[in-house]
Design a protein around this motif. Structure first.
Motif, PDB file in Angstrom:
ATOM      1  N   ARG A 470       0.610  -1.102   0.153  1.00 31.74           N
ATOM      2  CA  ARG A 470       0.336  -0.099   0.118  1.00 31.74           C
ATOM      3  C   ARG A 470       1.315   1.378  -0.132  1.00 31.74           C
ATOM      4  O   ARG A 470       0.682   2.042  -0.371  1.00 31.74           O
ATOM      5  CB  ARG A 470      -0.761   0.106   1.288  1.00 31.74           C
ATOM      6  N   GLU A 471       1.822   1.424   0.596  1.00 34.19           N
ATOM      7  CA  GLU A 471       2.734   2.072   0.778  1.00 34.19           C
ATOM      8  C   GLU A 471       3.625   2.310  -1.004  1.00 34.19           C
ATOM      9  O   GLU A 471       3.876   3.710  -0.820  1.00 34.19           O
ATOM     10  CB  GLU A 471       4.002   1.896   1.834  1.00 34.19           C
ATOM     11  N   ILE A 472       3.797   1.667  -1.516  1.00 29.50           N
ATOM     12  CA  ILE A 472       4.496   1.652  -2.890  1.00 29.50           C
ATOM     13  C   ILE A 472       3.467   2.519  -3.348  1.00 29.50           C
ATOM     14  O   ILE A 472       3.099   3.427  -4.579  1.00 29.50           O
ATOM     15  CB  ILE A 472       4.750   0.513  -3.038  1.00 29.50           C
ATOM     16  N   ASN A 473       2.700   1.521  -3.775  1.00 28.00           N
ATOM     17  CA  ASN A 473       1.142   2.525  -4.261  1.00 28.00           C
ATOM     18  C   ASN A 473       0.311   3.879  -4.077  1.00 28.00           C
ATOM     19  O   ASN A 473       0.677   4.625  -5.076  1.00 28.00           O
ATOM     20  CB  ASN A 473       0.048   1.445  -3.901  1.00 28.00           C
ATOM     21  N   SER A 474       0.811   4.211  -2.992  1.00 25.12           N
ATOM     22  CA  SER A 474       0.402   5.403  -2.124  1.00 25.12           C
ATOM     23  C   SER A 474       1.728   7.152  -2.878  1.00 25.12           C
ATOM     24  O   SER A 474       1.824   7.585  -3.576  1.00 25.12           O
ATOM     25  CB  SER A 474       0.302   5.849  -0.671  1.00 25.12           C
ATOM     26  N   VAL A 475       3.137   5.977  -3.028  1.00 30.12           N
ATOM     27  CA  VAL A 475       4.347   6.441  -3.420  1.00 30.12           C
ATOM     28  C   VAL A 475       4.325   6.821  -4.638  1.00 30.12           C
ATOM     29  O   VAL A 475       4.096   8.220  -5.667  1.00 30.12           O
ATOM     30  CB  VAL A 475       5.975   5.740  -3.304  1.00 30.12           C
ATOM     31  N   ILE A 476       3.697   5.740  -5.531  1.00 23.92           N
ATOM     32  CA  ILE A 476       3.279   6.262  -6.871  1.00 23.92           C
ATOM     33  C   ILE A 476       2.819   7.056  -7.321  1.00 23.92           C
ATOM     34  O   ILE A 476       3.028   7.741  -7.795  1.00 23.92           O
ATOM     35  CB  ILE A 476       3.104   5.232  -7.980  1.00 23.92           C
ATOM     36  N   LEU A 477       1.735   6.885  -6.418  1.00 21.06           N
ATOM     37  CA  LEU A 477       0.344   8.047  -7.057  1.00 21.06           C
ATOM     38  C   LEU A 477       0.828   9.418  -6.957  1.00 21.06           C
ATOM     39  O   LEU A 477       0.368  10.105  -7.099  1.00 21.06           O
ATOM     40  CB  LEU A 477      -1.218   6.955  -5.715  1.00 21.06           C
ATOM     41  N   LYS A 478       1.199   9.770  -5.538  1.00 24.67           N
ATOM     42  CA  LYS A 478       1.741  10.796  -5.134  1.00 24.67           C
ATOM     43  C   LYS A 478       2.606  11.651  -6.543  1.00 24.67           C
ATOM     44  O   LYS A 478       2.348  12.241  -6.837  1.00 24.67           O
ATOM     45  CB  LYS A 478       2.289  11.054  -4.083  1.00 24.67           C
ATOM     46  N   LYS A 479       3.707  10.551  -7.122  1.00 21.97           N
ATOM     47  CA  LYS A 479       4.039  10.796  -8.077  1.00 21.97           C
ATOM     48  C   LYS A 479       3.210  11.150  -8.732  1.00 21.97           C
ATOM     49  O   LYS A 479       3.846  12.305  -9.938  1.00 21.97           O
ATOM     50  CB  LYS A 479       5.230  10.185  -8.699  1.00 21.97           C
ATOM     51  N   ILE A 480       2.135  10.884  -9.241  1.00 21.55           N
ATOM     52  CA  ILE A 480       1.512  10.866 -10.641  1.00 21.55           C
ATOM     53  C   ILE A 480       0.753  12.501 -10.298  1.00 21.55           C
ATOM     54  O   ILE A 480       1.178  13.257 -11.409  1.00 21.55           O
ATOM     55  CB  ILE A 480       0.869  10.361 -10.751  1.00 21.55           C
ATOM     56  N   CYS A 481       0.512  12.616  -8.616  1.00 17.49           N
ATOM     57  CA  CYS A 481      -0.445  13.606  -8.713  1.00 17.49           C
ATOM     58  C   CYS A 481       0.250  15.311  -9.089  1.00 17.49           C
ATOM     59  O   CYS A 481       0.214  16.228  -8.375  1.00 17.49           O
ATOM     60  CB  CYS A 481      -1.325  13.724  -7.442  1.00 17.49           C
ATOM     61  N   SER A 482       2.141  14.848  -8.387  1.00 21.92           N
ATOM     62  CA  SER A 482       3.287  16.116  -8.641  1.00 21.92           C
ATOM     63  C   SER A 482       2.748  16.339  -9.777  1.00 21.92           C
ATOM     64  O   SER A 482       3.558  18.232  -9.861  1.00 21.92           O
ATOM     65  CB  SER A 482       4.163  15.454  -8.218  1.00 21.92           C
ATOM     66  N   SER A 483       2.480  15.837 -10.830  1.00 19.82           N
ATOM     67  CA  SER A 483       1.947  17.114 -12.052  1.00 19.82           C
ATOM     68  C   SER A 483       1.177  18.379 -12.278  1.00 19.82           C
ATOM     69  O   SER A 483       0.783  17.359 -11.704  1.00 19.82           O
ATOM     70  CB  SER A 483       2.683  16.155 -12.994  1.00 19.82           C
ATOM     71  N   GLU A 484       1.095  19.100 -13.082  1.00 26.16           N
ATOM     72  CA  GLU A 484       0.419  20.045 -13.166  1.00 26.16           C
ATOM     73  C   GLU A 484      -0.732  19.335 -13.305  1.00 26.16           C
ATOM     74  O   GLU A 484      -2.145  19.355 -13.378  1.00 26.16           O
ATOM     75  CB  GLU A 484       0.190  20.819 -13.179  1.00 26.16           C
ATOM     76  N   ILE A 485      -0.715  19.143 -15.040  1.00 28.99           N
ATOM     77  CA  ILE A 485      -1.656  18.542 -15.761  1.00 28.99           C
ATOM     78  C   ILE A 485      -2.436  17.405 -15.416  1.00 28.99           C
ATOM     79  O   ILE A 485      -3.427  16.636 -15.050  1.00 28.99           O
ATOM     80  CB  ILE A 485      -1.389  17.916 -17.254  1.00 28.99           C
ATOM     81  N   ASP A 486      -1.262  16.239 -14.643  1.00 26.18           N
ATOM     82  CA  ASP A 486      -1.805  15.239 -14.207  1.00 26.18           C
ATOM     83  C   ASP A 486      -3.586  15.818 -12.880  1.00 26.18           C
ATOM     84  O   ASP A 486      -3.945  14.613 -13.050  1.00 26.18           O
ATOM     85  CB  ASP A 486      -0.803  14.274 -13.553  1.00 26.18           C
ATOM     86  N   SER A 487      -2.408  16.504 -12.364  1.00 28.04           N
ATOM     87  CA  SER A 487      -3.655  16.498 -11.141  1.00 28.04           C
ATOM     88  C   SER A 487      -5.041  16.909 -11.340  1.00 28.04           C
ATOM     89  O   SER A 487      -5.711  16.754 -10.925  1.00 28.04           O
ATOM     90  CB  SER A 487      -3.297  17.376 -10.152  1.00 28.04           C
ATOM     91  N   SER A 488      -4.981  17.579 -12.381  1.00 27.76           N
ATOM     92  CA  SER A 488      -5.988  18.350 -13.276  1.00 27.76           C
ATOM     93  C   SER A 488      -7.637  17.147 -13.653  1.00 27.76           C
ATOM     94  O   SER A 488      -8.133  17.435 -13.914  1.00 27.76           O
ATOM     95  CB  SER A 488      -5.971  19.901 -13.936  1.00 27.76           C
ATOM     96  N   VAL A 489      -6.103  16.271 -13.989  1.00 27.44           N
ATOM     97  CA  VAL A 489      -7.032  15.114 -14.251  1.00 27.44           C
ATOM     98  C   VAL A 489      -8.059  13.843 -13.694  1.00 27.44           C
ATOM     99  O   VAL A 489      -8.740  13.702 -14.005  1.00 27.44           O
ATOM    100  CB  VAL A 489      -6.009  14.170 -15.920  1.00 27.44           C
ATOM    101  N   TYR A 490      -6.767  13.850 -12.577  1.00 21.33           N
ATOM    102  CA  TYR A 490      -7.572  12.281 -12.025  1.00 21.33           C
ATOM    103  C   TYR A 490      -7.851  12.610 -11.186  1.00 21.33           C
ATOM    104  O   TYR A 490      -7.400  14.075 -10.299  1.00 21.33           O
ATOM    105  CB  TYR A 490      -6.190  11.742 -11.587  1.00 21.33           C
TER     106      TYR A 490
END
Length: 493
Positions: A470-490
């Motif tokens: 679960r921690e690994i999943n959380s870290v990957i999701l945080k990395k995705i959401c760190s992008s401006e475009i990605d955070s506006s999509v998901y």
């Protein structure tokens, strides 16, 4: 006796003469009188009797025809009246034919029209519309089977088949699907998800639709933005791999869903009309559709999805064998894709199959054997289909020998690979490296999002059942959401 009656009638009054004649012709006691009369007038009597019989036969045939026509008109009138006035909702179990994936029969509500009975007859003779799944409202994927979630922009040469085990969690499946789209696999491949049952298909179907919508938004927003993502990171997204130069001829139509009269790639737009977005279709099937008879059920009390999927592959790949050159089999629970592994097989033959291994040494032998990892199988369409056929036979044989439910597809696949004569018609290529574990990513243990990276040319990660999953999943999701475009999509960023 006839003469006496006639004489008696003459001596009586005139009104009794008719009665005398009546007794002469119809008397049962004097048949000789009728015979004498026939002898006196033979021609007249025979002609009159034959013409009478003929006229009677004509009248009888006409009467029968008239009665039949009247009865038919009455029956049709009653039938039309019944159809036009009967309007209850009828529930009935419609079981599809054997080739339509023997899904469990579900109640389907059918309503008969009430406005005009003739409209009902006209609709019966019209061409049948595209099959729509009544449970999800989606179009059928192939030959009135499966579900079409996303129709691609063109026909693809590669196919990725993802099987979803029964015990996969929704969060793990969402992360797999999100990284699956971002990896670039869908840029050159169609995607097929195989679920254990209809219930699982209904459970994970909304997740597939949501991630597909987010993926399309990410494509268009990234294409119109000047920001470029690095492909060296796990969560990086490169839109350039989904952009294809427009060809002079129109692209071929995908095989999934209803055929269009004229297929055009309208996914372009923007400033440069010569560049069009290119992505594959996303569909799903239930195991009961592709393997209606549950081929392995007679060898064990409970057949898990990890075993039954091998019985589903021959049917699926057999139906699309003329449409795809390369195939990849992936487990949605134990692996994630961060790149396009199909690039390894595109320059190989159609009988070639690439397998990944985990080193394992048997205690009873001095020889080192390779325990094959069945989570990912990459190869030509012909080679993967032959491998799946051999797997079905070996799984059935192993279940008969062990008489238990402890047979694993990894052990059976390893047995096939280590046997020289079982896979003569398949060119097996063992990968030099094993699939790296996701917990080995740099920065995961420390929780540092910025340092999340993988070794070069790594396209697959294995998710083991460790406590920090679960921690690994959380870290990957945080990395995705760190992008401006990605955070506006998901929506979960």
């Amino acid at each position: 006796m006839g003469l006496l009656l006639t004489g008696k009638s003459k001596s009586t009054a005139v009104e009794n003469w008719g009665m005398g004649l009546f007794l002469v012709f119809f008397s049962e006691d004097s048949p000789s009188a009728i015979a004498d009369h026939n002898k006196l007038f033979p021609s007249s009597s025979s002609s009159s009797s034959s013409s009478g019989r003929r006229s009677n036969y004509n009248l009888l045939s006409k009467a029968q025809s008239t009665i039949s026509v009247c009865a038919l008109l009455v029956f049709v009138s009653l039938l039309l009246f019944t159809l036009s006035t009967f309007e209850p909702a009828i529930k009935m179990n419609l079981t599809p034919p054997r080739r339509l994936l023997s899904r469990k029969s579900t109640p389907i509500e059918i309503r008969t029209p009430s406005v005009n009975c003739w409209n009902w007859f006209r609709k019966m003779w019209k061409q049948k519309p595209a099959v729509v799944n009544t449970m999800t409202g989606s179009m059928a994927a192939l030959q009135r089977m499966g579900t079409l979630y996303l129709r691609g922009t063109r026909a693809m040469a590669d196919l990725t088949v993802v099987h979803v085990p029964e015990d996969v969690r929704e969060d793990d499946f969402r992360l797999f699907l999100r990284l699956f789209h971002r990896s670039g696999v869908t840029a050159k491949s169609d995607s097929v998800f195989i679920f254990a049952s209809l219930a699982f298909s209904e459970k994970f179907g909304p997740i597939i639709r949501e991630e597909n919508e987010s993926f399309l938004k990410l494509l268009h927003r990234s294409r119109n933005s000047n920001i470029t993502a690095s492909r060296s990171a796990v969560a990086g997204f490169d839109v350039n791999q989904f952009v294809k130069i427009k060809e002079k001829k129109e692209p071929e139509e995908p095989i999934w869903g209803k055929k269009r009269k004229r297929f055009t790639n309208d996914s372009g737009g923007g400033e440069d009309e010569l560049k069009r977005l290119s992505y594959g279709s996303v569909v799903s099937f239930d195991a009961a559709e592709i393997d209606p008879e549950n081929s392995l059920s007679g060898f064990s009390d409970r057949i898990t999805m990890s075993l039954r999927r091998w019985a589903c592959y021959p049917m699926l790949l057999g139906r699309v064998r003329r449409n795809f050159k390369h195939v990849m089999l992936v487990d949605a629970k134990s692996s994630v894709l961060i790149g396009d592994p199909l690039g390894r097989i595109r320059n190989k033959g159609t009988e070639s199959v690439i397998l990944f291994t985990n080193k394992h040494t048997k205690k009873n032998s001095e020889k080192s054997h390779n325990l094959v990892n069945p989570a990912v199988v990459i190869g030509g369409a012909r080679g993967v289909r032959r491998l799946s056929n051999a797997m079905v036979v070996e799984i059935a044989r192993a279940l008969m020998q062990h008489k238990k439910n402890s047979v694993s597809d990894s052990a059976v696949l390893s047995h096939l690979v280590n046997s020289e004569f079982l896979l003569k018609n398949v060119k097996v290529i063992m990968a030099t490296e094993s699939i790296p574990d996701a917990s080995s990513l740099a920065g995961v243990d420390s929780g540092s999002v910025g340092s999340l990276s993988v070794p070069e040319k790594t396209t697959i990660l294995q998710r083991s059942n460790h406590g920090n999953l679960r921690e690994i999943n959380s870290v990957i999701l945080k990395k995705i959401c760190s992008s401006e475009i990605d955070s506006s999509v998901y929506s979960d960023c």
